[in-house]
Design a protein around this motif. Sequence first.
Motif, mmCIF file in Angstrom:
data_model
loop_
_atom_site.group_PDB
_atom_site.id
_atom_site.type_symbol
_atom_site.label_atom_id
_atom_site.label_comp_id
_atom_site.label_asym_id
_atom_site.label_seq_id
_atom_site.Cartn_x
_atom_site.Cartn_y
_atom_site.Cartn_z
ATOM 1 N N ILE A 57 -9.863 -32.304 70.696
ATOM 2 C CA ILE A 57 -10.189 -30.897 70.910
ATOM 3 C C ILE A 57 -8.934 -30.031 70.836
ATOM 4 N N SER A 58 -7.856 -30.521 71.413
ATOM 5 C CA SER A 58 -6.640 -29.721 71.525
ATOM 6 C C SER A 58 -5.713 -29.848 70.326
ATOM 7 N N LYS A 59 -6.051 -30.717 69.359
ATOM 8 C CA LYS A 59 -5.182 -30.976 68.216
ATOM 9 C C LYS A 59 -3.830 -31.534 68.662
ATOM 10 N N LEU A 60 -3.853 -32.271 69.746
ATOM 11 C CA LEU A 60 -2.625 -32.877 70.257
ATOM 12 C C LEU A 60 -2.344 -34.134 69.443
ATOM 13 N N SER A 61 -1.195 -34.183 68.801
ATOM 14 C CA SER A 61 -0.872 -35.308 67.935
ATOM 15 C C SER A 61 -0.189 -36.422 68.712
ATOM 16 N N PHE A 62 -0.096 -37.571 68.067
ATOM 17 C CA PHE A 62 0.623 -38.700 68.643
ATOM 18 C C PHE A 62 2.051 -38.300 68.988
ATOM 19 N N TRP A 63 2.698 -37.541 68.091
ATOM 20 C CA TRP A 63 4.096 -37.199 68.297
ATOM 21 C C TRP A 63 4.276 -36.235 69.460
ATOM 22 N N ASP A 64 3.335 -35.331 69.683
ATOM 23 C CA ASP A 64 3.404 -34.465 70.865
ATOM 24 C C ASP A 64 3.436 -35.310 72.128
ATOM 25 N N VAL A 65 2.547 -36.300 72.176
ATOM 26 C CA VAL A 65 2.447 -37.147 73.372
ATOM 27 C C VAL A 65 3.680 -38.035 73.497
ATOM 28 N N PHE A 66 4.167 -38.540 72.377
ATOM 29 C CA PHE A 66 5.332 -39.425 72.436
ATOM 30 C C PHE A 66 6.575 -38.681 72.906
ATOM 31 N N PHE A 67 6.791 -37.468 72.415
ATOM 32 C CA PHE A 67 7.942 -36.681 72.871
ATOM 33 C C PHE A 67 7.824 -36.382 74.366
ATOM 34 N N TRP A 68 6.606 -36.044 74.795
ATOM 35 C CA TRP A 68 6.366 -35.792 76.225
ATOM 36 C C TRP A 68 6.662 -37.049 77.040
ATOM 37 N N GLU A 120 13.678 -35.029 64.733
ATOM 38 C CA GLU A 120 13.808 -35.899 63.569
ATOM 39 C C GLU A 120 14.564 -37.178 63.895
ATOM 40 N N ALA A 121 15.573 -37.094 64.753
ATOM 41 C CA ALA A 121 16.315 -38.295 65.154
ATOM 42 C C ALA A 121 15.432 -39.225 65.970
ATOM 43 N N ILE A 122 14.580 -38.656 66.816
ATOM 44 C CA ILE A 122 13.682 -39.477 67.634
ATOM 45 C C ILE A 122 12.663 -40.190 66.752
ATOM 46 N N ILE A 123 12.152 -39.501 65.753
ATOM 47 C CA ILE A 123 11.207 -40.131 64.824
ATOM 48 C C ILE A 123 11.876 -41.307 64.120
ATOM 49 N N LYS A 124 13.115 -41.100 63.687
ATOM 50 C CA LYS A 124 13.840 -42.168 62.994
ATOM 51 C C LYS A 124 14.050 -43.357 63.919
ATOM 52 N N ASN A 125 14.458 -43.106 65.151
ATOM 53 C CA ASN A 125 14.675 -44.193 66.104
ATOM 54 C C ASN A 125 13.384 -44.946 66.393
ATOM 55 N N PHE A 126 12.295 -44.212 66.488
ATOM 56 C CA PHE A 126 11.006 -44.847 66.770
ATOM 57 C C PHE A 126 10.576 -45.766 65.633
ATOM 58 N N ILE A 127 10.760 -45.303 64.403
ATOM 59 C CA ILE A 127 10.316 -46.076 63.242
ATOM 60 C C ILE A 127 11.186 -47.304 63.012
ATOM 61 N N PHE A 128 12.502 -47.185 63.255
ATOM 62 C CA PHE A 128 13.414 -48.244 62.854
ATOM 63 C C PHE A 128 14.030 -49.044 63.993
ATOM 64 N N ASP A 129 13.869 -48.628 65.247
ATOM 65 C CA ASP A 129 14.458 -49.375 66.361
ATOM 66 C C ASP A 129 13.568 -50.557 66.725
ATOM 67 N N LYS A 130 14.097 -51.784 66.503
ATOM 68 C CA LYS A 130 13.311 -52.995 66.758
ATOM 69 C C LYS A 130 14.073 -53.942 67.681
ATOM 70 N N THR A 131 14.899 -53.379 68.541
ATOM 71 C CA THR A 131 15.800 -54.232 69.305
ATOM 72 C C THR A 131 15.274 -54.603 70.680
ATOM 73 N N ARG A 132 14.520 -53.703 71.331
ATOM 74 C CA ARG A 132 14.095 -53.967 72.705
ATOM 75 C C ARG A 132 12.584 -54.180 72.774
ATOM 76 N N VAL A 133 12.181 -55.330 73.292
ATOM 77 C CA VAL A 133 10.757 -55.659 73.372
ATOM 78 C C VAL A 133 10.028 -54.704 74.297
ATOM 79 N N LYS A 134 10.669 -54.317 75.404
ATOM 80 C CA LYS A 134 10.016 -53.482 76.395
ATOM 81 C C LYS A 134 9.873 -52.033 75.930
ATOM 82 N N LYS A 135 10.625 -51.654 74.916
ATOM 83 C CA LYS A 135 10.574 -50.266 74.470
ATOM 84 C C LYS A 135 9.320 -50.028 73.645
#
Length: 466
Positions: A89-100, A118-133
């Motif tokens: 309903i609110s057009k809330l995207s995945f990225w809105d929630v992830f940044f929050w 943009e840096a956060i998006i890059k880190n999210f897509i390519f950071d594969k180092t921490r299992v808990k993250k």
Amino acid sequence: MKIVVIGNGFDLANGLPTSYKDYYVYKVAQLEEVFKEIWEFLTDLKIPSQIKKDNELFCKNMRFPESLSGEDNKTLCEKIKAIFGDFSISKLSFWDVFFWYLINIKNESTDLSWFNVEAIIKNFIFDKTRVKKVCITNIKEYVEYNLLDMEDFTLPSINKKVSEEYFSNIISSYTPEEKALMLFGEMLKLKRKSGKLSIYDILLNELHEYEESFRNYISLIMNDIVTANRKNIGIYRDNFMKLITDNSNNKDFYLLNFNYTCISASQSKDEQKAKTEGKVKFQRGKICHEITEVNVHGSFNKIAIFGIDQSKVGASDFGYIFTKTYRKISNRKKLISFPLPSLKEVDEIVFYGHSLSEADYSYFQSIFDYYDIYHSNIKLTFKYSLYGEFPEINEKEHYSCIIKLIRNYGETMDNINHGNNLVHKLLLENRLEVKEVKLKKIDTSSFRSKYINDSGVTKLKSSIEG
């Protein structure tokens, strides 16, 4: 002819609320109840101990038994679906929630003024180092494991035993991070409109929604502030003219605008009658200025593009679709573009409103290469405005960033000696200038009180802390 390169600092100097911080506060304030519900889900939901032991059922279909305490016998995933209804309903995207999530749960960005989306998006897509993250590796495994038995979804083979062990470990703790994994995983599953979409495609679609929401927000700013009355139009235009006018005979300018706002929006009705898309004509006294405006990453009236830096990202990598290069190529029909003026036409390049960070280097270096600034006679002018509690510190930082940018470019030159002495050469030839300009702010108090009221954010934080 001058080339003028402006960044978000120009909008901010005008007083326009176009920063990511402003958009974030706007979005959270508009959807306070939804974010509060997400918070309660991630932090307050109680899981009975007997459910924690039921690993076999969980690993079979990633669902909890219908016996959640205080949740009216809803399963955890049903709860997520209920929240997702609000997303739709609110057009809330995945990225809105992830940044929050990063700000409120992970506390990874306390200063929203420098919230680098943009840096956060890059880190999210390519950071594969921490299992808990909560990163794409975890979410991808979550989504793929849940879709193993779906006929419309073809998966590469995955180690089911490893997945069972992994998700069994998740069951044992239920930290906000693990609940976030379930929240994001279920959200993306529900947003997978086609069984053939990869998780990267889904995330890109979500980025489209985020960009469209941000574009609409900038459009709101342009319509309610900049073009709302003649006074604001005049201030906006006069501020821009302070960047480009001097004692020279320049009448025509080429504008590389890295903002989603447009200088052309400040044209008068008479000027708009003769308007050509991308061409702006300003009458200032007896002089008519023509400005060719190119919005590098889109504009409020067409499309807004966010993208990650393509350096160190292979063209065959799944995440390449998030790079600025790919995004601009795939959206080229929606972007207005004009070729850069020839070397013979340009006598000066003016920069204003850029942080001059390393993320901008590729653009600036391309311009320096194109105009061969070592051998040409083109002048580089870096204009700035002082702000903040300690303006003298900001001024020193600006000088340092300029020197660092030019020296970094010098390191890319084939002739090392030329690269090392580039700053000195520009100074000796009087082709490097740093100049302060004072811009007038537009009154945006009415807009801010209406749309960017952080009382909702403060109220949410108070309820959380309480």
